[in-house]
Design an enzyme around this catalytic site. Structure first.
Site, mmCIF file in Angstrom:
data_model
loop_
_atom_site.group_PDB
_atom_site.id
_atom_site.type_symbol
_atom_site.label_atom_id
_atom_site.label_comp_id
_atom_site.label_asym_id
_atom_site.label_seq_id
_atom_site.Cartn_x
_atom_site.Cartn_y
_atom_site.Cartn_z
ATOM 1 N N GLU A 289 47.203 3.397 82.125
ATOM 2 C CA GLU A 289 46.197 3.937 83.025
ATOM 3 C C GLU A 289 45.526 2.767 83.725
ATOM 4 O O GLU A 289 45.992 1.627 83.629
ATOM 5 C CB GLU A 289 45.209 4.805 82.245
ATOM 6 C CG GLU A 289 45.875 5.988 81.528
ATOM 7 C CD GLU A 289 44.884 6.932 80.856
ATOM 8 O OE1 GLU A 289 43.791 7.152 81.411
ATOM 9 O OE2 GLU A 289 45.205 7.443 79.765
ATOM 10 N N LYS B 96 46.796 3.546 89.489
ATOM 11 C CA LYS B 96 47.848 3.113 88.567
ATOM 12 C C LYS B 96 48.939 2.312 89.263
ATOM 13 O O LYS B 96 49.965 2.000 88.654
ATOM 14 C CB LYS B 96 48.464 4.337 87.882
ATOM 15 C CG LYS B 96 47.461 5.183 87.106
ATOM 16 C CD LYS B 96 48.137 6.399 86.500
ATOM 17 C CE LYS B 96 47.148 7.343 85.854
ATOM 18 N NZ LYS B 96 47.798 8.517 85.236
#
Length: 258
Positions: free
Chosen positions: A3, A58
């Site tokens: 993440e 991301k």
């Protein structure tokens, strides 16, 4: 699953190895490439030098004196630096070779992968559907984005067109820190709820970026979420879970009432 904090760590790895010429590009598994062939990637980058990379959500974006390398790590990807004599891992898919070492893109599941844009303009087009980066969004814009959304909070927080960078762990952790149930309808949130969410997001991201991941801490939800009906680290209530937007969602019914 990588993440925002993980990708920020990968950005730091790459930023430490900018400016040196890329001597070779070894594509060990072309199945990781998106929209470009192995020879094309190698020819486009050989002899170029990575400039300072940036991150959006991301995505890791690495200009290379013209072409722009774009990396998305999916659920199992990583980027790491190695000495040339270190044995390759079986999931090392692409290797960029330099005089003093190698950058290796490792990914077991290959759900996303590597793209190459011709220039910054084309790279921006690839990212055009993303919302603002979760680390950089202002409180005012956060509120405005929430006001135009419907659906459950967990689904909205993990929607990359809303905010870029939040995944399953971060979304649950933010809701837990804010004491808000992830099943709440976004339209039902009031100003104090939005303020709590924004503050929790800033705190969780700050600490997670320091750790290079969403840390497993006894005082965080991460410290108990993998235990079946484990106790909430804050109040001791057995944790609840269900699937929302296809992902396992964990919360405390005591601290985060419906």
């Amino acid at each position: 699953m990588p993440e925002l904090p993980d990708v920020e760590g990968f950005r730091k790895v790459l930023s430490e190895h900018t400016g040196a010429p890329i001597r070779a590009v070894r594509v060990r598994d072309p199945g990781i490439l998106r929209g470009i062939g192995a020879r094309q990637l190698a020819d486009a980058l050989r002899g170029h030098r990575f400039e300072q990379p940036r991150r959006h959500g991301k995505w890791l974006i690495a200009p290379a004196g013209g072409p722009v390398l774009m990396l998305h790590f999916g659920m199992t990807g990583s980027l790491s630096w190695h000495s040339p004599d270190e044995p390759l891992h079986r999931h090392d898919r692409v290797v960029w070779q330099f005089d003093d070492g190698e950058l290796r893109f490792r990914d077991m599941r290959k759900l996303q992968g590597i793209r190459l844009a011709d220039d910054e303009t084309q790279a921006e087009r690839v990212l055009s559907d993303l919302g603002p980066d979760a680390r950089d969004v202002s409180r005012a814009r956060f509120d405005k984005l929430l006001s135009g959304r419907r659906g459950r909070l967990k689904s909205v927080l993990t929607d990359q067109t809303f905010l870029a960078g939040l995944g399953n762990l971060l979304a649950d952790e933010i809701c837990w820190h804010a004491r808000i149930n992830p099943q709440r309808a976004v339209g039902d949130l009031d100003d104090s709820d939005r303020a709590a969410l924004y503050g929790a997001m800033r705190r969780v991201l700050r600490e997670s970026i320091k750790a290079g991941c969403v840390p497993s801490r006894d005082t965080w939800l991460t410290g108990a979420r993998d235990e079946p009906a484990g106790p909430c680290p804050r109040c001791g209530t057995p944790l609840s879970s269900r699937r929302i937007a296809g992902r396992t969602t964990v919360w405390c019914s005591g601290c985060q009432p419906s």
